[in-house]
Enzyme design. Structure first.
Site, mmCIF file in Angstrom:
data_model
loop_
_atom_site.group_PDB
_atom_site.id
_atom_site.type_symbol
_atom_site.label_atom_id
_atom_site.label_comp_id
_atom_site.label_asym_id
_atom_site.label_seq_id
_atom_site.Cartn_x
_atom_site.Cartn_y
_atom_site.Cartn_z
ATOM 1 N N TYR A 181 34.404 49.836 47.803
ATOM 2 C CA TYR A 181 35.639 50.537 48.202
ATOM 3 C C TYR A 181 35.333 51.482 49.362
ATOM 4 O O TYR A 181 36.032 51.483 50.382
ATOM 5 C CB TYR A 181 36.189 51.307 47.004
ATOM 6 C CG TYR A 181 37.537 51.955 47.230
ATOM 7 C CD1 TYR A 181 38.713 51.204 47.172
ATOM 8 C CD2 TYR A 181 37.646 53.319 47.476
ATOM 9 C CE1 TYR A 181 39.956 51.795 47.354
ATOM 10 C CE2 TYR A 181 38.884 53.923 47.664
ATOM 11 C CZ TYR A 181 40.037 53.154 47.597
ATOM 12 O OH TYR A 181 41.267 53.755 47.781
ATOM 13 N N ILE B 197 45.316 59.890 43.383
ATOM 14 C CA ILE B 197 46.774 59.923 43.233
ATOM 15 C C ILE B 197 47.121 59.131 41.972
ATOM 16 O O ILE B 197 46.580 58.043 41.743
ATOM 17 C CB ILE B 197 47.470 59.272 44.459
ATOM 18 C CG1 ILE B 197 46.932 59.869 45.779
ATOM 19 C CG2 ILE B 197 48.982 59.395 44.360
ATOM 20 C CD1 ILE B 197 47.116 61.347 45.970
HETATM 21 N N1 LIG Z 1 45.668 56.011 44.122
HETATM 22 C C1 LIG Z 1 44.708 56.663 44.753
HETATM 23 O O1 LIG Z 1 44.047 57.544 44.194
HETATM 24 C C2 LIG Z 1 44.407 56.348 46.191
HETATM 25 C C3 LIG Z 1 43.647 57.270 46.919
HETATM 26 C C4 LIG Z 1 43.352 56.998 48.261
HETATM 27 C C5 LIG Z 1 43.806 55.823 48.842
HETATM 28 N N2 LIG Z 1 44.536 54.949 48.093
HETATM 29 C C6 LIG Z 1 44.972 53.715 48.763
HETATM 30 O O2 LIG Z 1 46.364 53.646 48.736
HETATM 31 C C7 LIG Z 1 46.782 52.279 48.808
HETATM 32 C C8 LIG Z 1 47.817 52.026 47.722
HETATM 33 O O3 LIG Z 1 47.199 52.228 46.472
HETATM 34 P P1 LIG Z 1 47.957 52.722 45.168
HETATM 35 O O4 LIG Z 1 47.105 53.745 44.538
HETATM 36 O O5 LIG Z 1 49.374 53.003 45.470
HETATM 37 O O6 LIG Z 1 47.770 51.412 44.283
HETATM 38 P P2 LIG Z 1 48.796 50.430 43.540
HETATM 39 O O7 LIG Z 1 47.932 49.454 42.861
HETATM 40 O O8 LIG Z 1 49.823 51.188 42.796
HETATM 41 O O9 LIG Z 1 49.558 49.762 44.781
HETATM 42 C C9 LIG Z 1 48.978 48.789 45.588
HETATM 43 C C10 LIG Z 1 50.035 47.737 45.879
HETATM 44 O O10 LIG Z 1 49.431 46.784 46.737
HETATM 45 C C11 LIG Z 1 49.695 45.489 46.222
HETATM 46 N N3 LIG Z 1 48.612 44.612 46.628
HETATM 47 C C12 LIG Z 1 47.310 44.648 46.247
HETATM 48 N N4 LIG Z 1 46.618 43.667 46.826
HETATM 49 C C13 LIG Z 1 47.490 42.996 47.616
HETATM 50 C C14 LIG Z 1 47.385 41.887 48.470
HETATM 51 N N5 LIG Z 1 46.225 41.239 48.643
HETATM 52 N N6 LIG Z 1 48.488 41.462 49.125
HETATM 53 C C15 LIG Z 1 49.672 42.088 48.968
HETATM 54 N N7 LIG Z 1 49.837 43.147 48.166
HETATM 55 C C16 LIG Z 1 48.762 43.593 47.492
HETATM 56 C C17 LIG Z 1 49.766 45.659 44.716
HETATM 57 O O11 LIG Z 1 50.483 44.612 44.102
HETATM 58 C C18 LIG Z 1 50.474 47.000 44.618
HETATM 59 O O12 LIG Z 1 51.875 46.870 44.613
HETATM 60 C C19 LIG Z 1 45.486 51.450 48.647
HETATM 61 O O13 LIG Z 1 45.067 51.015 49.919
HETATM 62 C C20 LIG Z 1 44.511 52.456 48.069
HETATM 63 O O14 LIG Z 1 43.182 52.142 48.385
HETATM 64 C C21 LIG Z 1 44.846 55.179 46.798
#
Ligand SMILES: NC(=O)c1ccc[n+]([C@@H]2O[C@H](COP(=O)([O-])OP(=O)(O)OC[C@H]3O[C@@H](n4cnc5c(N)ncnc54)[C@H](O)[C@@H]3O)[C@@H](O)[C@H]2O)c1
Length: 253
Positions: free
Chosen positions: A149, A182
């Site tokens: 990651y 988050i």
């Molecule tokens: N949640 C955290 O703590 C956090 C922190 C920093 C960064 N992020 C980043 O934020 C972004 C969103 O994450 P989140 O926490 O909202 O997660 P989440 O799992 O709630 O949302 C991710 C979404 O992306 C979709 N997805 C995943 N792989 C996919 C693909 N190959 N094609 C199309 N859609 C796809 C999933 O179905 C989901 O709806 C990610 O890039 C994650 O790395 C999250």
């Protein structure tokens, strides 16, 4: 009226962003592999004349192309793209399987690159706009068991820099959002796995995680969507090539 194209819009930070942009009067085209959650979001948000869902996988450039084309066909242009879809898996250099390393790189790096390769030419056609890349606080810090990651999010941080230089002449700004933990399905699943492996409760994990943040609790998707919206909109007209923390003070420790 401006149009956003966003990947991973069905849940978590992506869904909060869809709500935010629609609330601000934008058109939104979103793509996700999760159709069921997308349909629930569409029902909740309403405004079908301003919201378009296309099912697809960011690992497929063809899927992205179709989703971008559908968005342009429906709304006429794209002024902003948010490359948001991403996944997390727990691993270290010593235990990661080839397939898992490949999945992480394909999803988090190629998925983002595919998204930008298809959406940016549309933003150029529109006369300029903005790119927001959902990176991570792991652009700034390393975390345990987060080898692949961190590797992928580091790459996204670098893409942000080089693209901001290359795309400036097209009147396109490029910025990265770097969020701390988050409360989304991504982290819930992660903590659920930890809890199962260690035979303890998911609440224990959240208690420990919340304690890392200055206010005593991790972030909410809406709090990240606010920053994404700022960086996508003209309000951030002098911001480009930046990595913006929304991390509740985690990196300040
Ligand atoms: N949640 C955290 O703590 C956090 C922190 C920093 C960064 N992020 C980043 O934020 C972004 C969103 O994450 P989140 O926490 O909202 O997660 P989440 O799992 O709630 O949302 C991710 C979404 O992306 C979709 N997805 C995943 N792989 C996919 C693909 N190959 N094609 C199309 N859609 C796809 C999933 O179905 C989901 O709806 C990610 O890039 C994650 O790395 C999250």
């Amino acid at each position: 009226m401006k149009t956003l194209f966003i990947t991973g819009g069905s849940t978590g930070i992506g869904a909060a962003s869809v709500r935010k942009f629609i609330g601000q009067g934008w058109n939104v085209g979103f793509m996700d592999i999760n159709r069921e959650a997308a349909e629930m979001l569409q029902k909740e948000v309403g405004k079908p004349e301003h919201l378009l869902f296309t099912e697809g996988n960011t690992r497929s450039r063809e899927d992205i192309r179709k989703a971008v084309e559908a968005t342009v066909k429906r709304f006429g242009a794209i002024e902003s793209v948010v490359a948001n879809a991403g996944i997390h898996r727990c691993n270290t250099l010593l235990d990661i399987a080839d397939e898992e390393l490949d999945l992480m790189i394909q999803t988090n790096i190629y998925g983002t690159v595919n998204t930008l390769r298809e959406a940016v030419p549309q933003i150029i056609k529109a006369g300029g706009g903005s790119v927001v890349i959902n990176a991570s606080d792991q652009w700034f810090v390393g975390k345990p068991n987060s080898f692949a990651y961190g590797l992928t999010k580091g790459a996204l941080g670098q893409i942000t820099r080089s693209l901001s230089i290359d795309l400036g002449r097209y009147n396109i700004r490029v910025n990265a959002v770097c969020a701390g933990t988050i409360h989304t399905p991504l982290v819930d699943n992660l903590f659920k796995n930890f809890a199962e492996v260690n035979n303890c409760s998911i609440d224990d994990y959240w208690k420990e995680e919340n304690a890392l943040y200055a206010r005593g609790s991790a972030g909410r998707p809406e709090e990240v969507a606010e920053l994404i919206y700022f960086l996508a909109s003209d309000a951030s007209s002098f911001c480009t090539g930046g990595h913006y923390l929304v991390d509740g003070g985690l990196v300040a420790r």
